[in-house]
Design a protein around this motif. Structure first.
Motif, PDB file in Angstrom:
ATOM      1  N   PRO A 432      -9.815  86.410  40.121  1.00 37.45           N
ATOM      2  CA  PRO A 432     -10.157  87.271  41.277  1.00 37.45           C
ATOM      3  C   PRO A 432      -9.626  86.674  42.580  1.00 37.45           C
ATOM      4  CG  PRO A 432     -12.067  86.001  40.571  1.00 37.45           C
ATOM      5  CD  PRO A 432     -10.996  85.742  39.568  1.00 37.45           C
ATOM      6  N   ASP A 433      -9.577  87.464  43.618  1.00 37.55           N
ATOM      7  CA  ASP A 433      -9.076  87.000  44.913  1.00 37.55           C
ATOM      8  C   ASP A 433      -9.937  85.883  45.475  1.00 37.55           C
ATOM      9  OD1 ASP A 433      -7.097  88.857  44.699  1.00 37.55           O
ATOM     10  OD2 ASP A 433      -8.160  90.382  45.868  1.00 37.55           O
ATOM     11  N   SER A 434     -11.196  85.869  45.058  1.00 45.23           N
ATOM     12  CA  SER A 434     -12.112  84.849  45.572  1.00 45.23           C
ATOM     13  C   SER A 434     -12.003  83.519  44.838  1.00 45.23           C
ATOM     14  CB  SER A 434     -13.557  85.357  45.470  1.00 45.23           C
ATOM     15  OG  SER A 434     -13.894  85.656  44.117  1.00 45.23           O
ATOM     16  N   ALA A 435     -11.151  83.459  43.802  1.00 46.19           N
ATOM     17  CA  ALA A 435     -11.025  82.228  43.014  1.00 46.19           C
ATOM     18  C   ALA A 435     -10.410  81.124  43.845  1.00 46.19           C
ATOM     19  CB  ALA A 435     -10.176  82.491  41.778  1.00 46.19           C
ATOM     20  N   HIS A 436     -10.768  79.893  43.531  1.00 44.05           N
ATOM     21  CA  HIS A 436     -10.235  78.740  44.223  1.00 44.05           C
ATOM     22  C   HIS A 436      -8.737  78.627  43.926  1.00 44.05           C
ATOM     23  CE1 HIS A 436      -9.618  74.571  45.491  1.00 44.05           C
ATOM     24  NE2 HIS A 436     -10.831  74.608  46.074  1.00 44.05           N
ATOM     25  N   PRO A 437      -7.895  78.320  44.912  1.00 42.78           N
ATOM     26  CA  PRO A 437      -6.441  78.227  44.679  1.00 42.78           C
ATOM     27  C   PRO A 437      -6.071  77.202  43.621  1.00 42.78           C
ATOM     28  CG  PRO A 437      -6.924  78.274  47.025  1.00 42.78           C
ATOM     29  CD  PRO A 437      -8.235  78.150  46.348  1.00 42.78           C
ATOM     30  N   ASP A 438      -6.854  76.143  43.485  1.00 47.76           N
ATOM     31  CA  ASP A 438      -6.530  75.096  42.514  1.00 47.76           C
ATOM     32  C   ASP A 438      -6.603  75.608  41.086  1.00 47.76           C
ATOM     33  OD1 ASP A 438      -5.777  72.413  42.031  1.00 47.76           O
ATOM     34  OD2 ASP A 438      -7.797  71.983  41.318  1.00 47.76           O
ATOM     35  N   ALA A 439      -7.421  76.648  40.830  1.00 45.14           N
ATOM     36  CA  ALA A 439      -7.576  77.179  39.479  1.00 45.14           C
ATOM     37  C   ALA A 439      -6.255  77.705  38.934  1.00 45.14           C
ATOM     38  CB  ALA A 439      -8.639  78.273  39.459  1.00 45.14           C
ATOM     39  N   ASN A 466      -1.995  62.634  26.532  1.00 43.73           N
ATOM     40  CA  ASN A 466      -2.925  63.670  26.975  1.00 43.73           C
ATOM     41  C   ASN A 466      -2.327  64.451  28.144  1.00 43.73           C
ATOM     42  OD1 ASN A 466      -5.087  63.228  25.182  1.00 43.73           O
ATOM     43  ND2 ASN A 466      -5.827  61.517  26.433  1.00 43.73           N
ATOM     44  N   ILE A 467      -2.745  65.709  28.266  1.00 48.00           N
ATOM     45  CA  ILE A 467      -2.378  66.514  29.433  1.00 48.00           C
ATOM     46  C   ILE A 467      -3.343  66.153  30.557  1.00 48.00           C
ATOM     47  CG2 ILE A 467      -2.117  68.840  30.348  1.00 48.00           C
ATOM     48  CD1 ILE A 467      -1.611  69.820  27.517  1.00 48.00           C
ATOM     49  N   THR A 468      -2.822  65.683  31.654  1.00 50.42           N
ATOM     50  CA  THR A 468      -3.665  65.283  32.793  1.00 50.42           C
ATOM     51  C   THR A 468      -3.671  66.379  33.849  1.00 50.42           C
ATOM     52  OG1 THR A 468      -1.777  64.155  33.810  1.00 50.42           O
ATOM     53  CG2 THR A 468      -3.232  62.830  32.418  1.00 50.42           C
ATOM     54  N   PRO A 469      -4.746  66.495  34.635  1.00 50.73           N
ATOM     55  CA  PRO A 469      -4.819  67.526  35.676  1.00 50.73           C
ATOM     56  C   PRO A 469      -3.699  67.355  36.705  1.00 50.73           C
ATOM     57  CG  PRO A 469      -6.981  66.561  35.271  1.00 50.73           C
ATOM     58  CD  PRO A 469      -5.992  65.709  34.537  1.00 50.73           C
ATOM     59  N   MET A 470      -3.207  68.473  37.207  1.00 58.76           N
ATOM     60  CA  MET A 470      -2.193  68.437  38.268  1.00 58.76           C
ATOM     61  C   MET A 470      -2.870  68.091  39.586  1.00 58.76           C
ATOM     62  SD  MET A 470       0.264  71.497  39.688  1.00 58.76           S
ATOM     63  CE  MET A 470       1.520  71.322  38.439  1.00 58.76           C
ATOM     64  N   LEU A 471      -2.290  67.137  40.307  1.00 59.97           N
ATOM     65  CA  LEU A 471      -2.819  66.754  41.613  1.00 59.97           C
ATOM     66  C   LEU A 471      -2.247  67.681  42.672  1.00 59.97           C
ATOM     67  CD1 LEU A 471      -2.570  62.868  41.324  1.00 59.97           C
ATOM     68  CD2 LEU A 471      -4.558  64.327  40.925  1.00 59.97           C
ATOM     69  N   THR A 472      -3.119  68.367  43.378  1.00 60.64           N
ATOM     70  CA  THR A 472      -2.704  69.333  44.401  1.00 60.64           C
ATOM     71  C   THR A 472      -3.351  68.990  45.736  1.00 60.64           C
ATOM     72  OG1 THR A 472      -4.542  70.857  44.022  1.00 60.64           O
ATOM     73  CG2 THR A 472      -2.610  71.096  42.602  1.00 60.64           C
ATOM     74  N   ASP A 473      -2.919  69.677  46.774  1.00 61.22           N
ATOM     75  CA  ASP A 473      -3.527  69.488  48.104  1.00 61.22           C
ATOM     76  C   ASP A 473      -4.976  69.929  48.100  1.00 61.22           C
ATOM     77  OD1 ASP A 473      -1.246  68.451  49.217  1.00 61.22           O
ATOM     78  OD2 ASP A 473      -0.466  70.422  49.799  1.00 61.22           O
ATOM     79  N   PHE A 474      -5.325  70.760  47.102  1.00 68.11           N
ATOM     80  CA  PHE A 474      -6.702  71.273  47.047  1.00 68.11           C
ATOM     81  C   PHE A 474      -7.617  70.349  46.263  1.00 68.11           C
ATOM     82  CE2 PHE A 474      -3.710  74.833  47.200  1.00 68.11           C
ATOM     83  CZ  PHE A 474      -4.106  75.454  48.384  1.00 68.11           C
ATOM     84  N   SER A 475      -6.999  69.540  45.339  1.00 67.77           N
ATOM     85  CA  SER A 475      -7.833  68.664  44.500  1.00 67.77           C
ATOM     86  C   SER A 475      -7.943  67.278  45.073  1.00 67.77           C
ATOM     87  CB  SER A 475      -7.248  68.573  43.078  1.00 67.77           C
ATOM     88  OG  SER A 475      -5.926  68.047  43.120  1.00 67.77           O
TER      89      SER A 475
END
Length: 483
Positions: A432-439, A466-475
């Motif tokens: 949805p539009d309200s979802a967090h950009p990091d998702a 392992n697959i590691t989380p992507m580091l973003t400006d939001f995380s």
């Protein structure tokens, strides 16, 4: 490998054959002559072979049960290849082999490992003139292709039947003689039954591996350390006695205390290394590791059949440098005296085995197993539920994702990785539009990594990775994956 002799006692075996001289011969006489040659060879070289005799025509009869007494095997008929006619004949049985009910199944394939050798008192031209050869070949095929058909070459005579049975002896009953070595000690031995070639299925162009005739003992280990390892086959090792003139005078088996004495006598009055080895392994409770060929090992040990009977046995491991994982690589084993400290302790209270693996084995941790479709569906739904709660459930999302990824890689389930990747891409478009950009970034990143792993490329399909989380400006944080 016990031998069952099938005796064809049908009327067609009494057909006469032309033999030089005034004496009349029938096909059964040629069969008797050839089998006499076979049994005399077995009595000399394969004395431990169990043999049984069954006579058959329209009915069958067990004439001699499994026995080592070759004197009871007087007349043995093989077959002339005549298939018979009508119900119950071999021709009719093969034609109806697929229509038989469970309680009347055709005896082939046998429910045990076997080789079927067909000895025909006929030449190939005679068999090919009818459908006899085709039907006999079908018998071999029904037995998994294990076996061979032998026919007589030239006229039906004693010389031809000798030649035919000689070929069978060379292929199936030739003794396996080897030299057993340990340092400067050697002994001529016979290995019974003859070791079969081994083919490794994992190789691209598999070449059958054969046991070499020079058996080198590379070390000794306690029975408790080697336990009961998986083996390809087991064989009896017999010392070959040699006279002073260098002529072979027979073999001896240490079947009981009396035979142990006769074995020493057969080996001559001089000491025999094979007898010494057997007695030492029996008393010390150890086994000898023996090299069978390049990167192929086995073990020698004393096996007791009863309180009085014991034999020197040899078991063959699977080819490879590490056939028993708890011992590690065979090439890295060495004398205990070379270690900085006694690996067994000063009072033999500990053992260096099993060797601990570098990586944690799958059976030592929680294992993902999908026995039913519902189990797999549950694991996929866990990932999707956590995907809807990103970025709060980022750690849980990647934990479940990596668990599924490892299981799929272990099973070679590439389609699953690709399908889950497509589900994550679809989930990304439904945010949805309200979802967090990091998702959106995390879902796209996870889907891309799964697609790369589904390609089977060794660079991206590493099990331990392992697959590691992507580091973003939001995380927050920093690193190479930061955008």
């Amino acid at each position: 490998m016990p031998t069952v002799v099938l005796l064809d006692s049908s009327l067609s075996m009494t057909r006469p054959v032309s033999v030089e001289g005034s004496e009349e011969f029938q096909r059964k006489n040629l069969a008797v002559h050839g089998l006499t040659m076979l049994f005399e060879h077995m009595a000399t070289n394969y004395r431990l072979e169990f043999t049984s005799l069954v006579a058959f025509s329209s009915l069958w009869e067990l004439l001699v049960p499994f026995s080592r007494d070759y004197n009871t095997l007087q007349v043995v008929l093989v077959t002339d290849g005549a298939l018979g006619i009508g119900r119950g004949s071999l021709r009719h049985s093969l034609q109806t082999v697929k229509q038989r009910v469970d309680d009347k199944k055709f005896p082939l394939p046998f429910p045990f490992p076997s080789k079927l050798y067909v000895m025909c008192i006929a030449n190939a031209e005679e068999l090919q003139a009818t459908d006899s050869m085709d039907n006999l070949e079908q018998l071999i095929n029904l037995n998994g292709g294990e076996g061979q058909i032998y026919t007589m070459e030239g006229p039906l005579c004693l010389k031809s039947v000798q030649s035919m049975f000689g070929k069978l002896i060379d292929q199936a009953y030739s003794p396996f003689h080897a030299v057993l070595r340990c340092g400067n000690l050697t002994s001529d031995v016979q290995v019974f039954p003859r070791p079969e070639p081994v083919t490794i299925d994992e190789e691209v162009d598999p070449i059958p591996k054969t046991v070499q005739t020079d058996l080198e003992i590379v070390g000794f280990i306690e029975i408790g350390d080697i336990s009961s390892p998986p083996v390809l086959s087991r064989h009896l090792v017999l010392p070959i006695a040699v006279s002073k003139e260098g002529d072979e005078i027979g073999t001896g088996a240490t079947d009981d205390t009396e035979e142990e004495t006769s074995t020493n006598q057969m080996a001559g009055k001089s000491p025999n290394f094979c007898v010494l080895l057997h007695g030492s392994l029996k008393v010390e409770g150890m086994v000898a590791l023996v090299q069978l060929g390049p990167d192929w090992f086995g073990m020698l040990y004393s096996q007791a059949d009863s309180k009085k009977k014991s034999n020197l046995m040899m078991s063959l491991f699977d080819p490879g440098s590490e056939p028993l994982p708890w011992l590690g690589r065979m090439s890295q084993l060495g004398p205990a005296s070379d270690a900085a400290e006694n690996p067994y302790g000063e009072d033999d209270s500990k053992s260096p085995f099993p060797i601990q693996p570098k990586h944690k084995r799958s059976y030592a941790q929680n294992v993902t197993v999908w026995i039913k479709a519902s189990g797999l569906q549950t694991d996929v739904q866990k990932i999707l539920r956590n995907a809807k709660k990103l970025p709060e459930k980022t750690q849980t999302f990647y934990k479940e994702l990596n668990r599924l990824r490892k299981a799929a890689l272990a099973f070679g389930f590439w389609e699953l990785l690709k399908s889950v990747a497509e589900l994550l891409e679809r989930e990304c478009t439904l945010l949805p539009d309200s979802a967090h950009p990091d998702a959106a970034f995390q879902l796209s990143h996870a889907a891309q990594q799964l697609k790369l792993a589904s390609s089977g490329d060794s660079k991206y399909a590493v099990f331990e990775q392992n697959i590691t989380p992507m580091l973003t400006d939001f995380s927050g944080g920093g690193g190479a994956d930061r955008i």
